[in-house]
Scaffold this motif. Structure first.
Motif, PDB file in Angstrom:
ATOM      1  N   ALA A 363      24.522 165.656 168.783  1.00 42.54           N
ATOM      2  CA  ALA A 363      25.853 166.036 167.570  1.00 42.54           C
ATOM      3  C   ALA A 363      25.658 166.201 166.256  1.00 42.54           C
ATOM      4  O   ALA A 363      26.722 166.954 165.280  1.00 42.54           O
ATOM      5  N   PHE A 364      24.618 166.263 165.499  1.00 48.65           N
ATOM      6  CA  PHE A 364      23.826 166.430 164.116  1.00 48.65           C
ATOM      7  C   PHE A 364      24.214 167.369 163.935  1.00 48.65           C
ATOM      8  O   PHE A 364      24.208 168.834 163.468  1.00 48.65           O
ATOM      9  N   ALA A 365      22.997 168.322 165.587  1.00 51.78           N
ATOM     10  CA  ALA A 365      22.516 170.035 165.235  1.00 51.78           C
ATOM     11  C   ALA A 365      24.306 170.341 165.562  1.00 51.78           C
ATOM     12  O   ALA A 365      24.283 171.270 164.739  1.00 51.78           O
ATOM     13  N   LEU A 366      24.828 170.095 166.332  1.00 54.05           N
ATOM     14  CA  LEU A 366      25.932 170.851 166.477  1.00 54.05           C
ATOM     15  C   LEU A 366      26.930 171.024 164.869  1.00 54.05           C
ATOM     16  O   LEU A 366      27.636 171.776 164.447  1.00 54.05           O
ATOM     17  N   LEU A 367      26.593 169.703 164.338  1.00 51.90           N
ATOM     18  CA  LEU A 367      27.325 169.724 163.081  1.00 51.90           C
ATOM     19  C   LEU A 367      27.599 170.793 162.570  1.00 51.90           C
ATOM     20  O   LEU A 367      27.912 171.177 161.584  1.00 51.90           O
ATOM     21  N   TRP A 368      25.641 170.493 162.287  1.00 47.85           N
ATOM     22  CA  TRP A 368      25.172 171.815 161.470  1.00 47.85           C
ATOM     23  C   TRP A 368      25.222 173.115 161.931  1.00 47.85           C
ATOM     24  O   TRP A 368      24.845 173.933 160.849  1.00 47.85           O
ATOM     25  N   VAL A 369      25.809 173.243 162.817  1.00 52.67           N
ATOM     26  CA  VAL A 369      25.909 174.783 163.138  1.00 52.67           C
ATOM     27  C   VAL A 369      27.118 175.136 163.917  1.00 52.67           C
ATOM     28  O   VAL A 369      27.537 176.435 163.273  1.00 52.67           O
ATOM     29  N   ALA A 395      28.690 161.649 158.919  1.00 51.71           N
ATOM     30  CA  ALA A 395      29.183 162.745 159.696  1.00 51.71           C
ATOM     31  C   ALA A 395      30.520 163.394 160.887  1.00 51.71           C
ATOM     32  O   ALA A 395      31.101 164.021 160.440  1.00 51.71           O
ATOM     33  N   LEU A 396      31.244 161.909 161.398  1.00 51.11           N
ATOM     34  CA  LEU A 396      31.947 162.421 161.910  1.00 51.11           C
ATOM     35  C   LEU A 396      33.417 162.893 161.344  1.00 51.11           C
ATOM     36  O   LEU A 396      33.907 163.591 161.857  1.00 51.11           O
ATOM     37  N   VAL A 397      33.450 162.312 160.347  1.00 51.09           N
ATOM     38  CA  VAL A 397      34.309 162.207 158.724  1.00 51.09           C
ATOM     39  C   VAL A 397      33.946 163.770 158.463  1.00 51.09           C
ATOM     40  O   VAL A 397      35.081 164.697 158.556  1.00 51.09           O
ATOM     41  N   ASP A 398      32.970 164.420 158.915  1.00 52.79           N
ATOM     42  CA  ASP A 398      32.158 165.370 158.171  1.00 52.79           C
ATOM     43  C   ASP A 398      32.433 166.481 159.560  1.00 52.79           C
ATOM     44  O   ASP A 398      32.841 168.179 158.921  1.00 52.79           O
ATOM     45  N   ALA A 399      32.350 166.360 160.494  1.00 50.49           N
ATOM     46  CA  ALA A 399      32.961 166.814 161.233  1.00 50.49           C
ATOM     47  C   ALA A 399      34.485 167.042 161.608  1.00 50.49           C
ATOM     48  O   ALA A 399      34.500 168.409 161.741  1.00 50.49           O
ATOM     49  N   VAL A 400      34.867 166.816 161.499  1.00 54.00           N
ATOM     50  CA  VAL A 400      36.822 167.002 161.814  1.00 54.00           C
ATOM     51  C   VAL A 400      36.895 167.108 160.427  1.00 54.00           C
ATOM     52  O   VAL A 400      37.555 168.523 160.308  1.00 54.00           O
ATOM     53  N   VAL A 401      36.731 167.124 159.364  1.00 52.56           N
ATOM     54  CA  VAL A 401      36.247 168.098 157.796  1.00 52.56           C
ATOM     55  C   VAL A 401      36.515 169.280 157.875  1.00 52.56           C
ATOM     56  O   VAL A 401      37.061 170.196 157.842  1.00 52.56           O
ATOM     57  N   GLY A 402      35.007 169.919 159.095  1.00 51.64           N
ATOM     58  CA  GLY A 402      34.758 170.972 158.937  1.00 51.64           C
ATOM     59  C   GLY A 402      35.983 171.138 159.957  1.00 51.64           C
ATOM     60  O   GLY A 402      36.340 172.648 159.927  1.00 51.64           O
TER      61      GLY A 402
END
Length: 909
Positions: A363-369, A395-402
């Motif tokens: 999950a975090f790797a997907l966020l970071w890429v 991280a979930l909020v960061d992913a949604v914002v990203g």
């Protein structure tokens, strides 16, 4: 696994050591027996010769002889018989009996006998021997601690007793090996240490074993030094050296000296490639080094070490996969880690905890890429499985914002707005930070009302900085403008411009709203202000061009945007504006390729396609049949029927129109005249600034007493120096429209100038001046000026104006045409036109004023006309019209009226 294997090997060596010890004890105790029995050799022989064969002495003598011959079981049996024959001699014989029992392999029974002997009242010398034999038997029986205690007592009274010191060493070493064999490594290490302390000369013998047990006892760092000491000895056997080297490698591994351990195990693995224990230990060392590097934040190094460990022990690939992926991700290469996380998660044999950690890492790797949508799904599944904590929630909020920002970047504004809304719902505390982006995406997604609400909320925040306040004001104005509320948008833009007068977006936005409201002059002010701040800004140039062309200044519009047309990134709307402006200038030949270029770049450009369709439709051959009826108060009636067919060239830049008509004049007191006409007219736009047109017609009139032929022509040359002016010169020869003049054969030769002045889209002025020479010798000078202004511009346009007309004849003749000496009139004019309903359009015109002529005096005049047009389909338009002109009667009773009715069809083929 390596430690267990070593311990098993240690057990085998310890078993061999105990057997050797037993042999030593036999030799030692045999020597002691000889020492104490040496003087008794003669007694044995004497007893054998002097005593009867079955006497006690004989039994004892035979027992001692058997002992000397190492027939211990026989000796023990003979001593037992002797003691049974003479119990009084038991005490004296007990030590020898115990010796034979011990030598015969039953040291435990011997221990009991030695203890019994110690209480048998023996002499001190004999007791000392018993104690030594007891200590040896205890060692032999495995009672190493008791044996050591006995030996310690002996050494306490005789510190220099070498044999006792060796016996103590034997007991301690045997005890250490027994403890090691039982897995009591701390005890074994302590015994070995004591053995070395009490018998330093024994250290070489047990150095490697001491190091082993120290390592196994949880002190591998201490063991490292012990192994090194052992390996430093030149007299170490090859087998022990090999075992010491292996033990050192393990000690370094267990003590966290991973770099040294890796070097050791790599060497051992190379020496014996099939040694699975060595490859496993090498993998352990690499993994340990990797985990230490990871803990220190040296993630790239950790990833390399994990990769080496997987190569060293391929069977451990799966167990290391998740940690390897972690370190790759933390080393800044999360994209490479993703497939490893997925592989780990796909394995059913992976422990549940590792699978969860792999899911988290993925999950975090997907966020970071920046694979934000995938990261969102992975984090949501993680949280649903119970892995909710501050890090995953953030991280979930960061992913949604990203994901929202990524959607915005690819112009998926609806998707971006939906994701921003989700992020705010998940983390209401971040609304303040996200509201601007959320509102912007609502705006671009076409949800302007919701965007307006968000911008108004944003403007209520007291902590907005200058840029945020500007963005909120601009967004609010745009949300109003983009949903068509331009009247409200203009003051909203004004609020922004009051704070930032030179804000380019504000100026351009307000200009566009003003253009939509047809307040083009105000719009130009804004666009020009924006262009002073940002020269060359395409949107401002286009807006200014739109204002100019809406004001009728098409050349000025083109001057603004033409420098942009050669840019590879020119915007669609700029190309469309240029094309429309060119067409409005009368240059469809230039407008057409611009529209084609627009569609090639922007296939979705509906306006460009519409323009192409219009140009092509306008250039289609057109047939225009028309009928007309005219009735005058003086009795004249006129009816006509005509047809014209126009061919267009160069997209309508030129045209040629063959035409024919039939006209009849009749009514008392006028002669009846029929005129048959055939001719051709043409027009050609030569350049942006020059145009010519003309008409050539042959009229054949049928009258009594015969037929007459006349030639009519009109030639006009026009100069268009700019958007405002059109200057024309005209020459013509024409028949008059009065039957008496026609019968008289009077034609006119006319020369004149025409001036059209259109300073803006809502003001137009025409001026006409002609000199006419009549075939009867008469002359006329005629002039007319008309000025109109647009007062209303909406669905229907409304124009009001004035018109002045004056002419003067050289002579007053009575040849049919009206020719007062002088004439002047002044009129107010009005025109209303636009759609009526559906496809029906109207054009209503009227004028009213006063005229004065000499003779005939002065009188009121008025006129009105109405034209209705209906588009049956794009190819056919039907029209009907009516007009009425009145010159009121004056005091002399003279007056004049003329009514016209007609209809036509416009057919495009």
């Amino acid at each position: 696994m390596g430690q267990v294997a070593l311990r098993r090997g240690q057990s085998r060596s310890m078993t061999l050591g105990v057997a050797g010890l037993r042999k030593a004890l036999v030799a030692s105790t045999t020597a002691l027996a000889v020492t104490f029995a040496g003087a008794g050799g003669v007694l044995v022989a004497r007893a054998q010769t002097e005593a009867p064969a079955d006497s006690v002495d004989a039994l004892v003598a035979r027992a001692r002889a058997a002992a000397n011959g190492s027939r211990h079981a026989e000796a023990a049996d003979l001593f037992r018989q002797a003691m049974a024959r003479d119990p009084s001699r038991r005490g004296a014989l007990l030590r020898e009996f115990a010796d034979q029992i011990a030598y015969g392999g039953d040291p435990k029974q011997a221990v009991a006998l030695y203890r019994e002997a110690q209480g048998a009242g023996l002499q001190p010398t004999e007791l000392a021997v018993v104690e030594r034999h007891l200590a040896a038997a205890l060692t032999w029986a495995g009672s190493f601690a008791e044996s050591a205690d006995v030996w310690e007592r002996i050494l306490a009274t005789a510190p220099g007793d070498v044999e006792a010191r060796r016996g103590l060493g034997d007991a301690l070493i045997a005890g250490g090996r027994a403890a090691a064999n039982a897995g009591a490594n701390k005890e074994a290490a302590a015994l070995f240490a004591r053995a070395i302390e009490r018998s330093p000369d024994r250290q070489p013998e047990i150095a490697r074993e001491f190091a082993d047990q120290t390592a196994y006892a949880g002190q591998p760092d201490v063991a490292v030094g012990l192994y090194r000491d052992a390996l430093a000895r030149s007299d170490l056997s090859p087998a022990d050296r090999a075992r010491a080297e292996r033990g050192l490698a393990f000690a370094r591994l267990w003590s966290g000296r991973f770099s040294e351990a890796i070097a050791d195990w790599e060497r051992l693995a190379r020496a014996t490639p099939q040694d699975r224990e060595a490859s496993g230990a090498l993998a352990d060392a690499l993994v340990g080094a990797a985990r230490k590097a990871a803990a220190d934040g040296r993630n790239a190094e950790a990833a390399t070490l994990f990769r080496r460990a997987r190569r060293a022990a391929p069977e451990r690939r799966l167990t290391l996969l998740r940690e390897y992926a972690d370190q790759i991700a933390y080393a800044g290469r999360p994209a490479e880690a993703i497939p490893f996380y997925r592989e780990a998660m796909a394995s059913r044999s992976l422990p549940a905890d590792d699978r969860k950690r792999a899911a988290r890492g993925l999950a975090f790797a997907l966020l970071w890429v920046n694979r934000f949508d995938e990261a969102t799904g992975a984090l949501e599944r993680l949280i649903a499985s119970g892995e909710r904590d501050a890090a995953t929630s953030t991280a979930l909020v960061d992913a949604v914002v990203g994901a929202a920002r990524a959607a915005a970047g690819r112009a998926d504004n609806a998707g971006a707005a939906r994701r921003f809304a989700k992020a705010i719902r998940l983390a209401p505390g971040r609304r303040r930070a996200l509201i601007r982006e959320y509102a912007d995406q609502l705006l671009y997604a076409g949800r302007q009302r919701e965007a307006e609400v968000e911008y108004r909320v944003m403007l209520r925040y007291a902590d907005l900085d200058g840029e945020e306040r500007r963005a909120a004001r601009l967004g609010l104005a745009r949300s109003l403008a983009w949903r068509g509320e331009h009247e409200a948008a203009v003051p909203a833009y004004g609020d922004l411009l009051a704070e930032r007068p030179d804000d380019v977006d504000g100026r351009v936005g307000r200009g566009e709203s003003l253009n939509t409201l047809r307040r083009h002059r105000e719009a130009l002010v804004d666009f020009d202000r924006a262009l002073r701040v940002a020269p060359g800004l395409e949107r401002a140039l286009r807006g200014a061009g739109q204002a100019e062309t809406s004001l009728g200044r098409h050349r000025a519009a083109l001057a603004r945007v033409e420098p942009l047309l050669d840019r590879p990134d020119v915007e669609r709307d700029t190309l469309v504006l240029a094309a429309y402006a060119r067409r409005a200038m009368g240059r469809p030949d230039i407008a057409f390729p611009i529209a084609q270029r627009t569609l090639a770049r922007h296939p979705e450009a509906a306006a460009a396609q519409k323009l192409l369709d219009e140009i092509q439709a306008a250039a289609r051959p057109t047939t225009l049949p028309e009928v007309r009826y005219i009735k005058q108060e003086d009795g004249l009636r006129i009816r006509s029927a005509s047809v014209a067919h126009t061919h267009f060239f160069d997209y309508g830049l030129g045209e040629l129109t063959p035409q024919a008509s039939v006209t009849r004049y009749w009514g008392h007191p006028f002669p009846k005249v029929d005129i048959y006409s055939a001719g051709v007219s043409g027009r050609r736009r030569v350049s942006d600034k020059f145009e010519v047109d003309g008409l050539l017609r042959l009229n054949v009139r049928d009258e009594r007493p015969g037929q007459h032929v006349s030639l009519n022509y009109v030639a006009t040359a026009s100069l268009l120096p700019d958007d405002a002016w059109r200057l024309s010169l005209r020459a013509s020869r024409m028949d008059l429209d009065d039957p008496r003049s026609i019968v008289a054969g009077i034609q006119t030769n006319e020369f004149g100038a025409l001036v059209d002045y259109t300073p803006s889209y809502d003001i137009r002025v025409w001026a006409r001046s002609f000199y006419t020479h009549y075939d009867d010798g008469n002359e006329r000078v005629w002039g007319q000026v008309t000025a109109q202004t647009r007062l209303i511009e909406s669905t229907s346009d409304v124009w009001f104006g004035v018109r002045g007309t004056a002419f003067d004849f050289a002579e007053e003749l009575d040849h049919g045409y009206w020719n007062p000496n002088r004439y002047a009139s002044a009129e107010a004019t009005a025109q209303l036109y636009g759609p009526l309903f559906g496809k029906l359009r109207y054009d209503l015109q009227g004028a009213a004023g006063y005229e004065a002529s000499d003779p005939d005096g002065s009188r009121p005049i008025w006129s009105a006309s109405l034209r209705l047009s209906y588009e049956v389909d794009p190819a056919v338009t039907l029209s009907a019209y009516a007009a009425h002109q009145v010159s009121s009667a004056n005091s002399t009773g003279d007056g004049f009226t003329r009514s016209t009715f007609g209809g036509e069809a416009k057919i495009r083929w």
